[in-house]
Write a protein that holds these residues in place. Structure first.
Motif, PDB file in Angstrom:
ATOM      1  N   MET A 218      -7.987  12.263  19.372  1.00 17.58           N
ATOM      2  CA  MET A 218      -7.334  11.118  18.730  1.00 17.58           C
ATOM      3  C   MET A 218      -6.805  10.142  19.773  1.00 17.58           C
ATOM      4  O   MET A 218      -6.996   8.935  19.664  1.00 17.58           O
TER       5      MET A 218
ATOM      6  N   GLU B 166      -2.282   7.027   9.646  1.00 20.29           N
ATOM      7  CA  GLU B 166      -3.429   7.791   9.146  1.00 20.29           C
ATOM      8  C   GLU B 166      -3.224   9.281   9.371  1.00 20.29           C
ATOM      9  O   GLU B 166      -2.673   9.697  10.383  1.00 20.29           O
TER      10      GLU B 166
ATOM     11  N   SER C 147      -5.678  12.000  10.043  1.00 23.67           N
ATOM     12  CA  SER C 147      -7.083  12.131  10.431  1.00 23.67           C
ATOM     13  C   SER C 147      -7.528  13.585  10.367  1.00 23.67           C
ATOM     14  O   SER C 147      -6.759  14.507  10.633  1.00 23.67           O
TER      15      SER C 147
ATOM     16  N   TYR D  82     -14.262  13.458  15.225  1.00 24.54           N
ATOM     17  CA  TYR D  82     -13.482  12.769  14.202  1.00 24.54           C
ATOM     18  C   TYR D  82     -14.350  12.702  12.944  1.00 24.54           C
ATOM     19  O   TYR D  82     -15.511  12.300  13.007  1.00 24.54           O
TER      20      TYR D  82
ATOM     21  N   GLY E 187     -10.247   9.973   7.673  1.00 23.64           N
ATOM     22  CA  GLY E 187      -8.800   9.961   7.559  1.00 23.64           C
ATOM     23  C   GLY E 187      -8.359   9.268   6.288  1.00 23.64           C
ATOM     24  O   GLY E 187      -9.164   8.714   5.548  1.00 23.64           O
TER      25      GLY E 187
END
Length: 152
Positions: A38, A109, A111, A122, A125
């Motif tokens: 992130m 968010e 996520s 990823y 989110g």
């Protein structure tokens, strides 16, 4: 990103870029946790490293194209919660503060990340966008600790 190796990492870790997100963005290392991924993705947004963003986005949710965004100025990242991941899934709740023109906003968010073959991705989110209305004498949303009128 390599020209800024002596600068602090935009992710807010307090470390130098070369000791933090830099090795992830240049492909030297892989993120070992969802939080590290992130933070590196936020740093990629700051530097318009669109190739890195696509390369770390899970193939099932990755957009076909990403366009540069010269209007958005990313100012600060706040990790609200990053619980220890399970073997193959993790979550990160964050707030990213930014400016578009004279308008301050925050993207918040939760996520979701997955780990496949030892690599974190990823996935998606739950984003929420909030407009901020800081006054001139309020602390700057960038996190500098200075008043807005003396900062951003």
């Amino acid at each position: 990103m390599n020209a800024h190796c002596a600068t602090r990492c935009p992710c807010g870790s307090g470390r130098r870029l070369s000791d933090c997100c830099g090795p992830l963005l240049d492909g030297t290392h892989l993120a070992t946790t969802p939080e590290a991924l992130m933070r590196s993705r936020y740093t990629a947004f700051v530097g318009d490293a669109l190739d890195y963003l696509k390369a770390t986005w899970h193939v099932t949710t990755r957009p076909l194209t990403l366009a540069p965004d010269p209007v958005t100025q990313w100012k600060a990242l706040e990790i609200v919660d990053a619980p220890a991941p399970t073997d193959d899934e993790g979550h990160v709740h964050f707030r990213a503060y930014f400016k578009e023109g004279e308008r301050w906003q925050v993207l918040e968010e939760n996520s979701r990340f997955v780990c496949e073959a030892g690599r974190w991705w990823y996935v998606d989110g739950d984003p929420r966008l909030h407009r901020l209305k800081p006054g001139r004498n309020d602390p700057c949303p960038c996190g500098s600790g200075r008043k807005l009128k003396r900062c951003c």
